[in-house]
Scaffold this motif. Sequence first.
Motif, PDB file in Angstrom:
ATOM      1  N   MET A   1       0.861  -1.373   0.250  1.00  0.00           N
ATOM      2  CA  MET A   1       0.183  -0.430   0.266  1.00  0.00           C
ATOM      3  C   MET A   1       0.646   1.110  -0.060  1.00  0.00           C
ATOM      4  SD  MET A   1      -3.334   1.014   0.078  1.00  0.00           S
ATOM      5  CE  MET A   1      -3.616  -1.080  -0.019  1.00  0.00           C
ATOM      6  N   ALA A   2       2.485   0.819   0.244  1.00  0.00           N
ATOM      7  CA  ALA A   2       2.701   2.366   0.652  1.00  0.00           C
ATOM      8  C   ALA A   2       3.274   2.573  -0.748  1.00  0.00           C
ATOM      9  CB  ALA A   2       4.487   2.057   1.276  1.00  0.00           C
ATOM     10  N   PRO A   3       3.688   2.055  -1.739  1.00  0.00           N
ATOM     11  CA  PRO A   3       3.460   2.215  -2.498  1.00  0.00           C
ATOM     12  C   PRO A   3       2.773   3.425  -3.753  1.00  0.00           C
ATOM     13  CG  PRO A   3       4.621  -0.115  -2.732  1.00  0.00           C
ATOM     14  CD  PRO A   3       3.804   0.562  -1.707  1.00  0.00           C
ATOM     15  N   LEU A   4       1.063   2.977  -3.736  1.00  0.00           N
ATOM     16  CA  LEU A   4      -0.048   3.513  -4.292  1.00  0.00           C
ATOM     17  C   LEU A   4       0.270   4.993  -3.335  1.00  0.00           C
ATOM     18  CD1 LEU A   4      -2.003   3.820  -5.803  1.00  0.00           C
ATOM     19  CD2 LEU A   4      -3.540   2.747  -3.601  1.00  0.00           C
ATOM     20  N   VAL A   5       0.409   5.097  -1.875  1.00  0.00           N
ATOM     21  CA  VAL A   5      -0.142   6.230  -1.462  1.00  0.00           C
ATOM     22  C   VAL A   5       1.204   6.865  -1.704  1.00  0.00           C
ATOM     23  CG1 VAL A   5       0.777   7.186   1.259  1.00  0.00           C
ATOM     24  CG2 VAL A   5      -0.361   5.279   0.681  1.00  0.00           C
ATOM     25  N   ALA A   6       2.888   6.554  -2.129  1.00  0.00           N
ATOM     26  CA  ALA A   6       4.180   7.543  -2.637  1.00  0.00           C
ATOM     27  C   ALA A   6       3.697   8.030  -3.883  1.00  0.00           C
ATOM     28  CB  ALA A   6       5.029   6.488  -2.536  1.00  0.00           C
ATOM     29  N   LEU A   7       3.128   6.705  -4.750  1.00  0.00           N
ATOM     30  CA  LEU A   7       2.508   8.089  -6.333  1.00  0.00           C
ATOM     31  C   LEU A   7       1.448   8.601  -6.141  1.00  0.00           C
ATOM     32  CD1 LEU A   7       2.282   7.662  -9.658  1.00  0.00           C
ATOM     33  CD2 LEU A   7       0.400   5.127  -9.356  1.00  0.00           C
ATOM     34  N   LEU A   8       0.464   8.560  -5.422  1.00  0.00           N
ATOM     35  CA  LEU A   8      -0.768   9.347  -5.082  1.00  0.00           C
ATOM     36  C   LEU A   8      -0.082  10.819  -4.814  1.00  0.00           C
ATOM     37  CD1 LEU A   8      -3.444   7.376  -4.689  1.00  0.00           C
ATOM     38  CD2 LEU A   8      -3.066   8.189  -6.359  1.00  0.00           C
ATOM     39  N   ALA A   9       0.477  10.452  -3.295  1.00  0.00           N
ATOM     40  CA  ALA A   9       0.763  11.773  -2.693  1.00  0.00           C
ATOM     41  C   ALA A   9       1.727  12.733  -3.192  1.00  0.00           C
ATOM     42  CB  ALA A   9       1.440  11.078  -1.144  1.00  0.00           C
ATOM     43  N   VAL A  10       2.547  12.135  -3.755  1.00  0.00           N
ATOM     44  CA  VAL A  10       3.978  12.601  -4.398  1.00  0.00           C
ATOM     45  C   VAL A  10       3.493  13.727  -5.551  1.00  0.00           C
ATOM     46  CG1 VAL A  10       6.251  12.692  -5.366  1.00  0.00           C
ATOM     47  CG2 VAL A  10       5.825  11.171  -3.096  1.00  0.00           C
ATOM     48  N   THR A  11       2.720  12.633  -6.554  1.00  0.00           N
ATOM     49  CA  THR A  11       2.267  12.937  -7.675  1.00  0.00           C
ATOM     50  C   THR A  11       1.084  14.788  -7.570  1.00  0.00           C
ATOM     51  OG1 THR A  11       1.935  11.191  -9.209  1.00  0.00           O
ATOM     52  CG2 THR A  11       0.146  12.727 -10.032  1.00  0.00           C
ATOM     53  N   THR A  12       0.480  14.397  -6.822  1.00  0.00           N
ATOM     54  CA  THR A  12      -0.344  15.149  -5.593  1.00  0.00           C
ATOM     55  C   THR A  12       0.600  16.883  -5.900  1.00  0.00           C
ATOM     56  OG1 THR A  12      -1.958  13.855  -5.131  1.00  0.00           O
ATOM     57  CG2 THR A  12      -2.203  16.336  -4.283  1.00  0.00           C
ATOM     58  N   LEU A  13       1.588  16.207  -4.724  1.00  0.00           N
ATOM     59  CA  LEU A  13       1.946  17.519  -4.681  1.00  0.00           C
ATOM     60  C   LEU A  13       2.882  17.953  -5.038  1.00  0.00           C
ATOM     61  CD1 LEU A  13       3.823  16.253  -1.242  1.00  0.00           C
ATOM     62  CD2 LEU A  13       2.003  18.105  -0.848  1.00  0.00           C
ATOM     63  N   ALA A  14       3.402  17.184  -6.319  1.00  0.00           N
ATOM     64  CA  ALA A  14       3.964  17.477  -7.645  1.00  0.00           C
ATOM     65  C   ALA A  14       3.071  18.443  -8.311  1.00  0.00           C
ATOM     66  CB  ALA A  14       4.340  16.571  -8.605  1.00  0.00           C
ATOM     67  N   ARG A  15       1.871  18.496  -8.823  1.00  0.00           N
ATOM     68  CA  ARG A  15       0.796  18.757  -9.632  1.00  0.00           C
ATOM     69  C   ARG A  15       0.685  20.432  -8.614  1.00  0.00           C
ATOM     70  NH1 ARG A  15      -0.407  21.563 -13.737  1.00  0.00           N
ATOM     71  NH2 ARG A  15      -2.344  21.415 -13.975  1.00  0.00           N
ATOM     72  N   LEU A  16       0.643  20.026  -7.334  1.00  0.00           N
ATOM     73  CA  LEU A  16       0.245  21.375  -6.739  1.00  0.00           C
ATOM     74  C   LEU A  16       1.605  22.669  -7.288  1.00  0.00           C
ATOM     75  CD1 LEU A  16      -1.557  20.296  -3.759  1.00  0.00           C
ATOM     76  CD2 LEU A  16      -2.487  21.346  -5.494  1.00  0.00           C
ATOM     77  N   ALA A  17       2.413  21.451  -6.995  1.00  0.00           N
ATOM     78  CA  ALA A  17       3.994  22.371  -6.505  1.00  0.00           C
ATOM     79  C   ALA A  17       4.366  23.542  -8.319  1.00  0.00           C
ATOM     80  CB  ALA A  17       4.927  22.104  -7.227  1.00  0.00           C
ATOM     81  N   GLY A  18       3.346  22.964  -9.646  1.00  0.00           N
ATOM     82  CA  GLY A  18       3.110  23.295 -11.099  1.00  0.00           C
ATOM     83  C   GLY A  18       1.991  24.055 -11.285  1.00  0.00           C
TER      84      GLY A  18
END
Length: 148
Positions: A1-18
């Motif tokens: 489950m940690a890989p899914l959380v990493a994918l979703l959380a980091v993608t969201t943070l990266a999109r917000l940074a964009g």
Amino acid sequence: MAPLVALLAVTTLARLAGLAGVDSLHGWSPALRVGLAALFVLTGVAHFVEPRRSGLIAMVPPRLPRPGLLVATTGVLELAGAVGLLVPATARWAAAGLGLLMLAMFPANVSAARRGLTLAGRPVTPLVPRTALQIMFVATAAVISFGP
């Protein structure tokens, strides 16, 4: 489950940074690249750190030789792929390679689920949820490989 959380959380943070003005993260594709890279850093490091390493070695189907070497090799490939995702010039190729790697490693997940193995003291993800996660991860790699 940690890989899914990493994918979703980091993608969201990266999109917000964009959205906040970081030009290199403008759009969903760069955000997905960063999220998938985070996933593979997390899983790649696990190939070398106990107790995960021992669990991953146990997941290798018994008919395959040198499971320790296979786990180390796939760990190196995952980490190299993560770096490749972060370099725009190599991101498509890295995503394609990681997608193929995930498909190649999926039989180990099936074998582990069928044998009822544990990973770091926890049962491996059951086959149906694991398959759904794998489809999501491979689809993410495909979007990066073939997307805009």
